[in-house]
Design a protein around this motif. Structure first.
Motif, mmCIF file in Angstrom:
data_model
loop_
_atom_site.group_PDB
_atom_site.id
_atom_site.type_symbol
_atom_site.label_atom_id
_atom_site.label_comp_id
_atom_site.label_asym_id
_atom_site.label_seq_id
_atom_site.Cartn_x
_atom_site.Cartn_y
_atom_site.Cartn_z
ATOM 1 N N LYS A 304 0.834 -1.207 0.000
ATOM 2 C CA LYS A 304 0.000 0.000 0.000
ATOM 3 C C LYS A 304 0.866 1.252 0.000
ATOM 4 N N LYS A 305 0.595 2.105 -0.976
ATOM 5 C CA LYS A 305 1.397 3.314 -1.123
ATOM 6 C C LYS A 305 0.478 4.490 -1.415
ATOM 7 N N GLY A 335 -17.319 2.242 -7.142
ATOM 8 C CA GLY A 335 -17.890 3.286 -6.299
ATOM 9 C C GLY A 335 -17.654 4.651 -6.914
ATOM 10 N N THR A 336 -17.123 5.565 -6.119
ATOM 11 C CA THR A 336 -16.870 6.915 -6.632
ATOM 12 C C THR A 336 -15.386 7.149 -6.846
ATOM 13 N N GLY A 337 -14.580 6.117 -6.602
ATOM 14 C CA GLY A 337 -13.130 6.275 -6.760
ATOM 15 C C GLY A 337 -12.506 7.018 -5.590
ATOM 16 N N ALA A 338 -13.299 7.203 -4.529
ATOM 17 C CA ALA A 338 -12.779 7.893 -3.346
ATOM 18 C C ALA A 338 -13.376 7.240 -2.103
ATOM 19 N N VAL A 339 -12.571 7.125 -1.063
ATOM 20 C CA VAL A 339 -13.076 6.538 0.178
ATOM 21 C C VAL A 339 -12.652 7.360 1.377
ATOM 22 N N MET A 340 -13.516 7.287 2.419
ATOM 23 C CA MET A 340 -13.068 7.849 3.690
ATOM 24 C C MET A 340 -12.259 6.741 4.355
ATOM 25 N N ALA A 341 -11.159 7.096 4.983
ATOM 26 C CA ALA A 341 -10.290 6.079 5.547
ATOM 27 C C ALA A 341 -10.449 6.030 7.056
ATOM 28 N N VAL A 342 -10.804 4.828 7.542
ATOM 29 C CA VAL A 342 -10.999 4.631 8.974
ATOM 30 C C VAL A 342 -10.029 3.541 9.429
ATOM 31 N N PRO A 343 -8.800 3.919 9.775
ATOM 32 C CA PRO A 343 -7.778 2.919 10.049
ATOM 33 C C PRO A 343 -8.151 1.945 11.169
ATOM 34 N N ALA A 344 -8.901 2.387 12.150
ATOM 35 C CA ALA A 344 -9.228 1.492 13.261
ATOM 36 C C ALA A 344 -10.144 0.363 12.826
ATOM 37 N N ASP A 346 -10.672 -0.668 9.293
ATOM 38 C CA ASP A 346 -10.466 -1.187 7.944
ATOM 39 C C ASP A 346 -8.990 -1.522 7.814
ATOM 40 N N GLN A 347 -8.697 -2.758 7.501
ATOM 41 C CA GLN A 347 -7.323 -3.235 7.524
ATOM 42 C C GLN A 347 -6.431 -2.484 6.536
ATOM 43 N N ARG A 348 -6.968 -2.172 5.353
ATOM 44 C CA ARG A 348 -6.146 -1.473 4.366
ATOM 45 C C ARG A 348 -5.776 -0.095 4.873
ATOM 46 N N ASP A 349 -6.790 0.592 5.431
ATOM 47 C CA ASP A 349 -6.544 1.935 5.960
ATOM 48 C C ASP A 349 -5.570 1.881 7.134
ATOM 49 N N PHE A 350 -5.684 0.787 7.896
ATOM 50 C CA PHE A 350 -4.807 0.618 9.051
ATOM 51 C C PHE A 350 -3.345 0.548 8.602
ATOM 52 N N GLU A 351 -3.097 -0.304 7.607
ATOM 53 C CA GLU A 351 -1.730 -0.449 7.107
ATOM 54 C C GLU A 351 -1.197 0.863 6.545
ATOM 55 N N PHE A 352 -2.069 1.546 5.835
ATOM 56 C CA PHE A 352 -1.694 2.824 5.224
ATOM 57 C C PHE A 352 -1.368 3.856 6.310
ATOM 58 N N ALA A 353 -2.214 3.896 7.340
ATOM 59 C CA ALA A 353 -2.026 4.862 8.429
ATOM 60 C C ALA A 353 -0.721 4.598 9.170
ATOM 61 N N SER A 373 -7.111 3.011 20.959
ATOM 62 C CA SER A 373 -6.623 3.561 19.697
ATOM 63 C C SER A 373 -5.121 3.409 19.518
ATOM 64 N N ASP A 374 -4.334 3.591 20.588
ATOM 65 C CA ASP A 374 -2.886 3.564 20.403
ATOM 66 C C ASP A 374 -2.285 2.171 20.508
ATOM 67 N N SER A 375 -3.083 1.168 20.888
ATOM 68 C CA SER A 375 -2.443 -0.131 21.086
ATOM 69 C C SER A 375 -2.919 -1.221 20.132
ATOM 70 N N ILE A 376 -3.943 -0.956 19.330
ATOM 71 C CA ILE A 376 -4.420 -2.038 18.467
ATOM 72 C C ILE A 376 -3.384 -2.367 17.399
ATOM 73 N N THR A 377 -3.324 -3.649 17.037
ATOM 74 C CA THR A 377 -2.318 -4.088 16.064
ATOM 75 C C THR A 377 -2.920 -4.419 14.711
ATOM 76 N N GLU A 378 -4.231 -4.440 14.682
ATOM 77 C CA GLU A 378 -4.906 -4.600 13.383
ATOM 78 C C GLU A 378 -6.279 -3.973 13.491
ATOM 79 N N ALA A 379 -6.889 -3.740 12.338
ATOM 80 C CA ALA A 379 -8.197 -3.093 12.329
ATOM 81 C C ALA A 379 -9.248 -4.050 12.848
ATOM 82 N N TYR A 380 -10.235 -3.518 13.558
ATOM 83 C CA TYR A 380 -11.373 -4.330 13.962
ATOM 84 C C TYR A 380 -12.512 -4.064 12.991
#
Length: 827
Positions: A304-305, A335-344, A346-353, A373-380
């Motif tokens: 992810k970049k 979709g619309t080619g755009a997403v809101m990113a919720v790292p907590a 969504d796993q992809r957003d998590f990795e990106f964050a 928020s500061d200790s999770i290791t993957e998205a729920y």
RNA sequence: GCGAGAGUGGCGGAAUUGGUAGACGCGCUGGUCUUAGGAACCAGUAUCUUACGGUGUGUGGGUUCGAGUCCCUCCUCUCGCACCA
């Protein structure tokens, strides 16, 4: 001993000639008769048939013949999916013309199919490359264009500069052209699209009504259509008037959004970055992503970049400033080619964050857990209760989804939204050997459809296919030069041709009236024959072909040509033919040539083995020794008939009322076999078990009449058994049975002889072997009369010597009696 | 990773609703006939054991008088989808 041997070559030729010259299997619509439409997927005329065809068409032929014997008026047609790229490649290689190559192949393969004894109505044969066929496809195209269901669109395609042609995704190997090995570049190109998405909802919903389809295929179709429900929400962009619209299935997590990601080719990016330091960076990034996607091995996941665009979106719920990133994992096509990113959440957003040190904010708490928020290791990504979400806190995710969406709706910045994965069907192909797209470009009037009365736009045949693979139509003035139907000025024809999947999307309907000249479909013929009652083909077409055919059915219905909603009531997807555990292929050298086998053993043997070796839906392991076994079996039947000809040729009369044991055994077995074969074919097309039952009957026949038999069996009972064998076997090995049927004195065709009924009384066992178990273990057996009293059985079992031994002096706790099967004594 | 399906002799594969596991065929073993047979026919063929009998349907558990079949765990294989927001 009878010297006559099974001369399969002579027998098969004799009956094939008869069927062909007498048009034995020709059918006409007749509303007084119940119809049955059996269809196998038609072949691409590649040159010769392979074992996959043999299997597919044998299965279909058995069903067609079976239904015919059951009294149905059976439509069983065959034709050719005759347009396509291999013809062009062959033309280059052999310095010939695609049409010549194709028609020669058709002639050869037709012969091969006839050599298999398939019961087609050959008068309905069609080839999709003939103008009589594709002219109606062009008519559909125009009618759909007028309805707005066909439209042109510019898209990015794989372009090979050397070959001057567009490549399909599977023709791009490691980013290079499969033909010339030069690198492939993305290029913007205009193409025509069928609006299949307009039917997405119906195509999905109807899946529930396709009771006769394998669940696997329906699942694949559902996934392909990919419906997801959620919300569309507009985000303001700081310093710009434009809004950033996103699609999400998790509006409940919106308070946890900490950034936004958009596709690298999102149209807003140039506006957002214009004149800023980010402009060049995002451009480069978009280009690099595109190349990377093309080169990448589809098996490994892309890292992810992303790159910051320099702009911020405003979360309409919190007012937070969210940085907008262009990200390589966001697709413009969905979709619309755009997403809101919720790292907590969504796993992809998590990795990106994590990678770009963007904050993570938990807003969903799963039941009985506490996420930090500061200790999770993957998205729920599961459900839970909302926290830190203003007035929505405390709701569960499901409630929150609707509450948050409703809020957006009432404040006019969002709404409920359904998105499909399915995209519109691009049908333009920059190729020669296909149906021309009937459109004309005019500088003054724009694009214009060819007027109906000018159809068909025929494919010119005075062309040479160049080595490069470039379509000759693009430069053929005599083809493209025309006049604009609107203004009469100079016009240029569309020089692209249609995807060959278009032809195969409606051929099944055309079979009902292949010679109809007034339009694509004759209403009466279609009303009588459609839908296809049973469709049979390889599972490799589970998505594309079957989905397109379903779509076309709905289109034809809405254009008024049909009244059905779905084309194929029942679908059977047969497995592959494999050898040595893998798919047959030239490179592995494990290809079996049907011609060689037919020459050696005859078509009937080849048919029999391919039905016997496995049930149709499973892969079939080819085994040369097994083929010999099938051949041996036919010889066994043949020999019995030859050796007992004087019995079998006698005037037929019914079996005597009183029979000896041997006679009763054979008579019973005959009727049990009739019952089993009928139910095996009707139920799941399990021909393998049907054949094994007929083999058993044959074995019984030999046993009761052989040298070791104690008593002679009445001629009538033998005749009855042999007739049953020939009748039951005839859909599978038609030449063989028809010949022996005739030899044993029948004058009418076996092919139209009614399927036999079994006599339930005759099939009933009068003596059964009762198994005696002690504590669930088999300890003894009893021969008893069927329908014996329970009490008697108990007494008899307890009296059994061996059983006594196992009971000893233990207490008998319980005795379980299963009628006509077993008795279990629990001690 | 997600979804679907499947694991039964040397092999392909059989086994209604839970009720004799291995039908049928291939292969293999022995025999008959034959100048010969890679033809045909007959007998045998899950496995351990001399036998009595025991053990067996990928693994481990459970339900049941009784499980290849039903439930849970794990393993393996095949197919499909794969950044689908």
């Amino acid at each position: 001993m009878n010297p006559e041997t099974y001369d399969f070559a002579a027998i098969e030729k004799k009956w094939q000639d008869t069927w062909r010259t007498e048009k034995t299997f020709k059918v006409n619509a007749d509303t007084n008769l119940k119809k049955y439409y059996l269809l196998e997927m038609f072949p691409y005329p590649s040159g010769r048939i392979h074992m996959g065809h043999v299997r597919n068409y044998t299965i279909g032929d058995v069903v067609a013949r079976f239904k015919r014997m059951q009294g149905y008026n059976v439509l069983h047609p065959m034709g050719w999916d005759a347009f396509g790229l291999p013809a062009e490649n062959a033309a280059i290689k052999n310095n010939t013309h695609p049409a010549k190559w194709t028609y020669e192949n058709i002639d050869y393969m037709r012969n091969q199919l006839q050599g298999m004894g398939l019961s087609y109505d050959w008068d309905r044969e069609l080839a999709t490359c003939s103008p009589e066929y594709y002219r109606w496809e062009q008519l559909f195209f125009i009618k759909l264009y007028e309805k707005g269901l066909v439209y042109p669109k510019v898209t990015t395609v794989n372009w090979c500069e050397t070959c001057q042609t567009v490549l399909a995704n599977e023709q791009v190997i490691d980013g290079c052209c499969w033909r010339c090995d030069d690198s492939v570049l993305p290029r913007e190109m205009n193409g025509w699209f069928f609006k299949i998405t307009e039917y997405a909802e119906e195509l999905l919903a109807e899946c529930d009504n396709l009771k006769g389809w394998p669940e696997k295929v329906l699942t694949m179709q559902r996934n392909w259509i990919g419906k997801s429900t959620g919300a569309q929400i507009d985000f303001d962009i700081e310093g710009h008037d434009e809004k950033l619209t996103i699609f999400t299935t998790r509006p409940d997590t919106i308070f946890g959004a900490t950034f936004m990601s958009v596709a690298p080719d999102h149209p807003l990016i140039p506006i957002l970055t214009q004149g800023t330091a980010q402009e060049e960076k995002t451009k480069e990034f978009a280009h690099a992503t595109l190349l990377e996607k093309q080169r990448q091995n589809p098996d490994d996941e892309l890292e992810k970049k992303g790159v910051f665009t320099g702009s911020y979106a405003i979360n309409p719920y919190t007012g937070d400033k969210l940085p907008i990133y262009a990200a390589n994992f966001v697709l413009m096509e969905y979709g619309t080619g755009a997403v809101m990113a919720v790292p907590a959440h969504d796993q992809r957003d998590f990795e990106f964050a994590k990678k770009y040190s963007i904050p993570i904010k938990v807003v969903i708490q799963p039941l009985g857990e506490k996420l930090e928020s500061d200790s999770i290791t993957e998205a729920y990504e599961g459900p839970g209760n909302l926290i830190d979400s203003d007035t929505f806190s405390g709701l569960d995710s499901e409630q929150a989804k609707s509450a948050i969406t409703e809020y957006a709706d009432s404040h006019k910045f969002g709404k409920k939204q359904t998105t499909f994965r399915l995209r519109d069907w691009g049908i333009s192909r920059q190729r020669y050997w296909g149906a021309p797209i009937p459109m004309i470009y005019c500088d003054a009037c724009g694009v214009q459809p060819v007027p109906e009365q000018d159809l068909p736009v025929t494919l010119p045949d005075n062309v040479t296919i160049e080595q490069s693979g470039k379509s000759p139509l693009h430069d053929l003035e005599s083809f493209y030069k025309t006049t604009c139907p609107k203004c009469g000025g100079e016009g240029r024809r569309e020089t692209d041709t249609m995807d060959t999947f278009v032809e195969s999307s409606w051929y099944y309907a055309r079979y009902s009236c292949p010679d109809f000249t007034e339009g694509p479909l004759d209403k009466d013929a279609v009303a009588y024959w459609l839908p296809v009652d049973q469709y049979i083909g390889g599972v490799e077409h589970a998505i594309l072909h079957l989905l397109y055919a379903r779509f076309f059915t709905k289109i034809m219905r809405d254009l008024g040509y049909l009244t059905i909603d779905e084309p194929f009531a029942n679908l059977l997807t047969q497995g592959m033919v494999i050898k040595d555990g893998t798919k047959m292929s030239k490179s592995k050298g494990n290809v079996v040539d049907p011609d060689v086998l037919i020459k050696k053993y005859g078509a009937d043997t080849v048919r029999l083995f391919s039905l016997f070796a496995a049930p149709p839906e499973r892969d079939l392991e080819w085994n040369d020794k097994g083929v010999e076994g099938a051949f041996r079996f036919l010889n066994r039947v043949f020999r019995f008939v030859a050796e007992n000809m004087d019995i079998l040729k006698q005037e037929k009369s019914s079996v005597p009322a009183e029979m000896n044991n041997a006679g009763r055994d054979l008579h019973r077995k005959t009727h049990q076999t009739i019952r089993k074969v009928g139910s095996d074919i009707k139920g799941n097309f399990h021909f393998n078990t049907a054949i094994s039952a007929i083999m058993e009957l044959t074995n019984t026949l030999y046993n009761v009449t052989g040298e070791n038999s104690k008593e002679p069996v009445d001629d009538e009972v033998i005749s009855e058994a042999v007739e049953a064998i020939l009748t039951l076997l005839s859909p599978m090995v038609p030449h063989f049975c028809e010949e022996l049927w005739q030899k044993t004195g029948h004058t009418s065709l076996l092919s139209f002889t009614p399927w036999p009924d079994f006599d339930p009384d005759a099939a009933k066992e009068d003596e059964i072997t009762l198994v005696i178990q002690v504590n669930g273990k088999v300890r003894g057996r009893l021969q008893v009369e069927a329908g014996c009293e329970e009490e008697t059985l108990k007494e008899m079992s307890l009296a059994d010597e061996k059983v006594q031994k196992y009971i000893g002096d233990k207490d008998i706790r319980k005795i379980i009696v299963v009628k006509n099967k077993l008795i279990n004594i629990v001690v």
